[in-house]
Design a protein around this motif. Structure first.
Motif, PDB file in Angstrom:
ATOM      1  N   LEU A  88       0.838  -1.205   0.000  1.00  0.00           N
ATOM      2  CA  LEU A  88       0.000   0.000   0.000  1.00  0.00           C
ATOM      3  C   LEU A  88       0.868   1.249   0.000  1.00  0.00           C
ATOM      4  CD1 LEU A  88      -2.294  -1.302   2.865  1.00  0.00           C
ATOM      5  CD2 LEU A  88      -2.970  -1.171   0.477  1.00  0.00           C
ATOM      6  N   TYR A  89       0.329   2.334  -0.548  1.00  0.00           N
ATOM      7  CA  TYR A  89       1.031   3.620  -0.469  1.00  0.00           C
ATOM      8  C   TYR A  89       0.905   4.138   0.969  1.00  0.00           C
ATOM      9  CZ  TYR A  89       0.593   3.760  -5.594  1.00  0.00           C
ATOM     10  OH  TYR A  89       0.659   3.484  -6.930  1.00  0.00           O
ATOM     11  N   ASP A  91       1.116   7.210   1.777  1.00  0.00           N
ATOM     12  CA  ASP A  91       0.573   8.573   1.812  1.00  0.00           C
ATOM     13  C   ASP A  91      -0.822   8.687   1.189  1.00  0.00           C
ATOM     14  OD1 ASP A  91       1.480   8.008  -0.680  1.00  0.00           O
ATOM     15  OD2 ASP A  91       2.928   9.639  -0.816  1.00  0.00           O
ATOM     16  N   LEU A  92      -1.491   7.559   1.021  1.00  0.00           N
ATOM     17  CA  LEU A  92      -2.870   7.605   0.527  1.00  0.00           C
ATOM     18  C   LEU A  92      -3.772   6.870   1.520  1.00  0.00           C
ATOM     19  CD1 LEU A  92      -2.641   6.784  -3.311  1.00  0.00           C
ATOM     20  CD2 LEU A  92      -2.858   9.025  -2.243  1.00  0.00           C
ATOM     21  N   SER A  93      -4.942   7.436   1.784  1.00  0.00           N
ATOM     22  CA  SER A  93      -5.894   6.757   2.671  1.00  0.00           C
ATOM     23  C   SER A  93      -6.500   5.556   1.926  1.00  0.00           C
ATOM     24  CB  SER A  93      -7.001   7.731   3.069  1.00  0.00           C
ATOM     25  OG  SER A  93      -7.789   8.021   1.932  1.00  0.00           O
ATOM     26  N   GLU A  96      -8.708   6.720  -0.781  1.00  0.00           N
ATOM     27  CA  GLU A  96      -7.959   7.208  -1.957  1.00  0.00           C
ATOM     28  C   GLU A  96      -7.391   6.032  -2.761  1.00  0.00           C
ATOM     29  OE1 GLU A  96      -6.348  11.621  -0.600  1.00  0.00           O
ATOM     30  OE2 GLU A  96      -5.465   9.850   0.332  1.00  0.00           O
ATOM     31  N   HIS A  97      -6.901   5.022  -2.046  1.00  0.00           N
ATOM     32  CA  HIS A  97      -6.426   3.813  -2.733  1.00  0.00           C
ATOM     33  C   HIS A  97      -7.548   3.249  -3.610  1.00  0.00           C
ATOM     34  CE1 HIS A  97      -2.933   3.427   0.016  1.00  0.00           C
ATOM     35  NE2 HIS A  97      -2.444   2.617  -0.902  1.00  0.00           N
ATOM     36  N   TYR A 100      -8.319   5.429  -6.813  1.00  0.00           N
ATOM     37  CA  TYR A 100      -7.371   5.449  -7.935  1.00  0.00           C
ATOM     38  C   TYR A 100      -7.169   4.058  -8.548  1.00  0.00           C
ATOM     39  CZ  TYR A 100      -6.765  10.130  -6.303  1.00  0.00           C
ATOM     40  OH  TYR A 100      -7.025  11.417  -5.936  1.00  0.00           O
ATOM     41  N   LEU A 146      -8.705  -3.767  -2.350  1.00  0.00           N
ATOM     42  CA  LEU A 146      -8.101  -3.222  -3.584  1.00  0.00           C
ATOM     43  C   LEU A 146      -8.056  -4.281  -4.685  1.00  0.00           C
ATOM     44  CD1 LEU A 146      -5.150  -1.063  -2.237  1.00  0.00           C
ATOM     45  CD2 LEU A 146      -7.424  -0.353  -2.920  1.00  0.00           C
TER      46      LEU A 146
END
Lengths: 227, 526
Positions: A88-89, A91-93, A96-97, A100, A146
């Protein structure tokens, strides 16, 4: 309608240099199959899934997803891959994941479907949090969402039950059963007995080679893992 | 090939826009957590650092303008020498590219973007442009500093001189990244990349010896000297660099996803180790990144038994299993050190710092047996020898290896320095420099990661000082051993060998302090 199998491998081989990860595997998976991929540690399960996802390059042999060679844009559009450790990133919630990842794969009405998955895996209250603060189980749930929020015809999952709480494990079994019912093919590397009733087939690997391909039962899994 | 985008029919509508939005959201989130005061403070620190470098270097370098003969010689020979440096940067790019670099993606980028139904080039273009922008900027700054420091000695338009030097460095940095993208995108093997790199270096070396401008690197370097003596071939050099960058960006679609994933995992660990100043872990991760493993068959197989001490034999077993790439790196570092010392003797005083750093880096490989003890503390602790003494027992072999490398440096210095000067200074310098390099590298290796709990207890100021000393003191030993070279004088007939010899003696005290520190190391303290 395409008659191609969802996944087909032909002499699929991975040589890591210091040993074979997978040796000449031939396998065909059809739509609506839920394949339990079983074998002891180092059998080549993760290598096989990584190869089919286009994340690892084969040393020899080929693989196709829906008749298209792995690694192509078309094959990537059809394949959803979930590694054993969720990626997971920082810096993304979670929301937000979802947005995108879903949009990059052309998911329509991703907002509703994303909310539904969040609800299903009981992650709604943490949807706006950054995953850096999550436990292993929460990260696993986010990773599963995801993998599921985008369209696919082949789902490759590596040890998805690790870290999940009991309700989430049962939810996952239900979700996988529903996916198979809808025509997706699922290849899941796991020894989880909960999946046995909904699995349609068991594939065993040992030392990078096919050791079993047939019906699934708890005894078969025990044999393949410990035998 | 797995990464080939044979079809783009499956790209969902809006996917590219979603990718752009994802990157925008990440930038926005990143900006949200960085306070503007912190950002300004970083800019201030960077500016201050650059200013200090300029002022110090300005003081060290000679100020007096070059005489017409010197200017003529510089205009004639300068492009070829700078071209060699540019060729070295390109060679470094080829090396990085053959290992899947220089792009280092995050694991999440590989998982969610490279596996998305998007052409790979679209995914990677943003990261590549960002990297190219940074490298071009860094090249501009470094080139600008070099330009500022050199134009004052030359009868040329100062602004034009600085601009041309900055542009040359910027283009060279971008071209190095470009050629690396080509190497990774076209999946050049290490050997092919190595041969290409050797070809570029050899071509530049030929330009130096023949006094010609035939290599693209020399042509690009001519741009820096354009205000002094314009060579139309500089335009060809600029074009070649621009084409290399374009070819690199065009090759991005061939990047191996598997390599990108492997690098993503290792690079994040590497960054963490760098943050912790855990040099040994950094070395080990860098080797994994380069897939640098010991040879199965040693270069030379030592006979079983024998009368030599066990530790000495064990150390040579280790050296004889060094992979070819590590041997080549050691020799290259030694040659670079020798050339840097040659430039030092010719008047570019700060070049001796380059020599110190390269020899220090070489010493890291020489102390590999020491590092092996540190890596396996339980085995080390089990020995019937005092742990600190065991570390010292490894040093004679390391020192022997470093002496050999220093002799390679001395031999390569002959390119720029009269043989009599090398013959006079080598006996005085070799052993002290090798000793301090080994002692410094051994100290740094055994330091391990800092004890953060203890450091926090010291308070912020003290912690900063301790961390800085940990980083600076070991290489400072080598700097101290090489600094006396600056006092040797530039007249071969009046070489200050005695002064150099006397000053070098002081550095031995630093080495002794380092060895004493090692003597009392214990496994449980590392």
């Amino acid at each position: 309608m395409s008659t191609d199998p969802t996944l087909q491998t032909e002499s699929l081989t991975k040589d890591y240099g210091d040993g074979l990860g997978l040796h000449g595997l031939d396998l065909v998976v059809h739509p609506g199959e839920l394949v339990m991929l079983v074998g002891p540690n180092g059998a080549g399960k993760s290598t096989f899934l990584g190869l089919c996802a286009g994340l690892i390059e084969p040393s020899e042999g080929n693989a196709w997803v829906g008749g298209t060679a792995i690694g192509t844009v078309e094959a990537r559009a059809r394949t959803s891959y979930l590694p054993d450790s969720p990626v997971l990133y920082d810096d993304l919630s979670v929301n937000e994941h979802i947005e995108y990842v879903a949009r990059m794969h052309g998911t329509e009405d991703w907002e509703d479907y994303g909310d539904e998955l969040l609800e299903l895996f009981q992650l709604t209250s943490r949807a706006d949090d950054l995953p850096g603060t999550f436990s292993r189980g929460l990260r696993q749930k986010a990773g599963l969402i995801l993998g599921l929020v985008r369209p696919f015809s082949l789902l490759l999952i590596d040890e998805p039950f690790a870290g999940l709480d009991a309700p989430a494990q049962l939810t996952l079994v239900d979700v996988l059963a529903e996916l198979v019912e809808q025509g997706a093919a699922v290849v899941c590397s796991t020894h989880q007995f909960d999946l046995v009733p909904v699995a349609t087939r068991c594939v065993g690997l040992r030392d990078g080679e096919l050791s079993y391909d047939g019906d699934v039962s708890e005894d078969v899994i025990r044999d393949l893992v410990g035998g | 090939m797995v990464t080939a985008d044979s079809t783009t029919e499956a790209v969902p509508p809006g996917a590219t826009a979603a990718l752009a939005d994802l990157h925008r959201a990440r930038r926005h989130n990143h900006r949200a957590v960085v306070h503007w005061v912190d950002a300004l403070y970083r800019v201030y620190l960077t500016g201050l650092g650059a200013a200090i470098v300029v002022v110090v270097a300005s003081g060290l370098l000679p100020h007096e303008p070059l005489d017409p003969a010197g200017v003529e010689a510089l205009a004639a020979e300068g492009p070829a020498w700078l071209g060699l440096a540019i060729a070295a940067a390109l060679a470094f790019g080829l090396r990085s590219g053959s290992r899947g670099g220089p792009l280092t993606l995050e694991a999440a980028t590989v998982q969610h973007e490279l596996l998305a139904p998007l052409p790979q080039a679209v995914v990677l273009r943003g990261s590549a442009f960002k990297q190219l922008r940074f490298l071009a900027f860094a090249g501009t700054v470094v080139g600008g500093i070099v330009g500022v420091l050199t134009v004052r000695r030359l009868p040329e338009n100062e602004v034009a001189g600085v601009v041309c030097t900055a542009a040359t460095f910027a283009l060279a940095a971008a071209a190095a990244a470009g050629i690396a993208y080509v190497a990774s995108g076209r999946r050049l093997s290490r050997w092919a990349a190595g041969l290409l790199a050797l070809g570029l270096l050899g071509w530049s070396a030929l330009d130096i010896t023949a006094g010609l401008t035939t290599s693209p690197a020399t042509m690009l370097a001519s741009l820096a000297f354009a205000p002094l003596s314009f060579d139309p071939l500089a335009v060809v050099g600029v074009l070649a660099a621009s084409l290399t960058v374009a070819a690199g960006v065009g090759s991005l679609s061939g990047l191996s996803v598997e390599t990108a994933r492997r690098r993503a995992g290792l690079v994040s660990q590497l960054r963490f180790a760098v943050t912790l100043q855990d040099i040994r872990t950094v070395v080990l991760l860098r080797r994994q990144l380069a897939q640098e493993t010991p040879r199965t068959r040693p270069w030379i197989r030592l006979k079983r038994g024998g009368r030599l001490p066990a530790v000495w034999r064990r150390d040579w077993h280790s050296y004889f299993r060094f992979p070819a790439v590590r041997v080549a790196r050691l020799v290259t570092l030694a040659v670079v050190a020798g050339l840097a010392l040659g430039f030092t003797w010719r008047g570019a005083a700060p070049a001796f710092l380059v020599a110190a750093v390269t020899l220090y880096l070489a010493a890291y490989d020489a102390v590999e047996p020491v590092a092996q003890e540190v890596d396996h503390p339980t085995r080390w602790d089990d020995l019937a020898v005092d742990p600190g003494r065991q570390l010292l027992l490894h040093l004679p072999a390391a020192l022997t290896l470093m002496v050999l490398l220093c002799l390679v440096s001395a031999a390569s210095a002959l390119v720029l320095v009269p043989a009599s000067v090398v013959a006079d200074l080598t006996p005085v310098l070799v052993v002290p420099v090798a000793l301090t390099a080994v002692a410094g590298a051994a100290v740094s290796t055994t330091l391990g990661a800092p004890d953060t709990a203890a450091l926090v207890g010291m308070g912020a100021d003290m912690m900063g000082l301790v961390l800085m000393l940990r980083l600076v003191l070991p290489p400072a030993m080598v700097v101290a051993a090489l600094a006396p070279v600056l006092g040797a004088g530039s007249d071969p007939a009046d070489l200050q060998v005695e002064a150099v010899s006397n000053n070098v003696t002081y550095s031995v005290f630093f080495a002794a302090a380092g060895l004493l520190w090692l003597r009392f190391r214990k496994p449980n303290r590392i």
